[in-house]
Design a protein around this motif. Structure first.
Motif, short mmCIF file in Angstrom:
data_model
loop_
_atom_site.label_atom_id
_atom_site.label_comp_id
_atom_site.label_asym_id
_atom_site.label_seq_id
_atom_site.Cartn_x
_atom_site.Cartn_y
_atom_site.Cartn_z
N THR A 8 50.77 -51.53 -36.97
CA THR A 8 52.18 -51.85 -37.21
C THR A 8 52.55 -51.66 -38.67
O THR A 8 53.66 -51.21 -38.99
CB THR A 8 52.48 -53.30 -36.77
OG1 THR A 8 52.14 -53.46 -35.40
CG2 THR A 8 53.95 -53.63 -36.96
N VAL A 68 59.18 -54.57 -40.72
CA VAL A 68 58.08 -54.21 -39.82
C VAL A 68 56.75 -54.25 -40.58
O VAL A 68 55.74 -54.73 -40.05
CB VAL A 68 58.32 -52.81 -39.22
CG1 VAL A 68 57.11 -52.35 -38.42
CG2 VAL A 68 59.55 -52.85 -38.31
N SER A 92 55.63 -57.89 -41.06
CA SER A 92 55.65 -58.76 -39.88
C SER A 92 54.26 -59.19 -39.44
O SER A 92 54.02 -60.38 -39.20
CB SER A 92 56.36 -58.05 -38.72
OG SER A 92 55.66 -56.88 -38.33
N GLN A 149 59.43 -58.06 -36.79
CA GLN A 149 59.16 -56.78 -36.12
C GLN A 149 60.22 -56.49 -35.08
O GLN A 149 60.67 -55.35 -34.94
CB GLN A 149 57.78 -56.80 -35.46
CG GLN A 149 57.43 -55.46 -34.80
CD GLN A 149 56.04 -55.43 -34.22
OE1 GLN A 149 55.17 -56.20 -34.61
NE2 GLN A 149 55.81 -54.53 -33.26
#
Length: 231
Positions: free
Chosen positions: A158, A179, A182, A206
């Protein structure tokens, strides 16, 4: 030798529907996990005995967690794919590595959710706490392997996906940062300083970042989203 591609005549153009579907799905998975982590009746660092006692005390809450997990399982991979589809042209290497990590990570989730299902089912079946705990402490070796895939995939993957969003400039920089940070926030809240509210914030960031990608997808023309059908 050349190949001529022609548009299909008389067939439905589903690219608009595809864009809308991707945009709607994008934030659902992370949002479901955010709520899941908030309502989880135990802490990730709890031992099996403590987890069992907490689930037995709140089986309804555990049932809600399982439903949220089911929603996440259906939507996380399509969401990651849609983000990668937006970033791959301008950040191909970052996107490729991120997808290589995050997709297997999300696909490993059912193995990890198996423990939660066992705890809930054992409680509903009226098993005693010791029996449920013993079952939870005797997982198949694939569960440990799945744990490694999930941790590396959803944390590192991620972060890289957020970096691809930053580099490709498909969304505002703040959404990419949301993001990127997160999953480190989730890791701190789950493992280092157990805090369900902080975990909600981490996965929530996110979800927000993915929602912004969804909005960017909605603003695309069909031709920028996908090639037309061919005859």
């Amino acid at each position: 030798m050349t190949e001529t591609i022609t548009r299909t005549t008389g067939s439905a153009d589903v690219r608009g529907l595809s864009r809308w579907t991707a945009a709607v799905i994008l934030p659902i998975g992370p949002a479901a996990v955010a709520l899941l982590r908030y309502f989880l009746p135990y802490d990730t660092v709890d031992d099996s005995s403590t987890m069992t006692s907490k689930v037995m005390a709140e089986p309804g809450r555990m049932s809600l967690v399982l439903w949220l997990g089911f929603i996440a399982l259906l939507t996380l991979v399509p969401a990651a794919y849609s983000v990668g589809r937006m970033t791959r042209r301008r950040a191909p290497l970052l996107t490729a590595i991120a997808m290589f990590l995050v997709v297997p990570g999300y696909l490993a989730l059912p193995w990890l959710a198996g423990t939660d299902q066992l705890l809930w089912s054992g409680t509903e079946a009226g098993l005693d706490a010791n029996t449920i705990t013993r079952l939870a402490e005797t997982p198949h070796p694939t569960v440990a392997v799945a744990g490694v895939f999930f941790v590396l995939g959803h944390v590192l993957g991620t972060i890289l996906l957020g970096m691809a969003m930053w580099r490709s400039k498909v969304v505002a920089r703040w959404a990419a940062v949301a993001v990127i940070v997160s999953q480190p926030i989730h890791f701190v809240a789950a493992v280092i300083i157990p805090n369900h509210t902080l975990d909600l914030i981490g996965w929530g960031l996110q979800a927000v970042g993915f929602a912004v990608v969804g909005w960017a997808i909605l603003r695309l023309r069909n031709d920028d989203w996908d090639l037309p059908a061919v005859a």
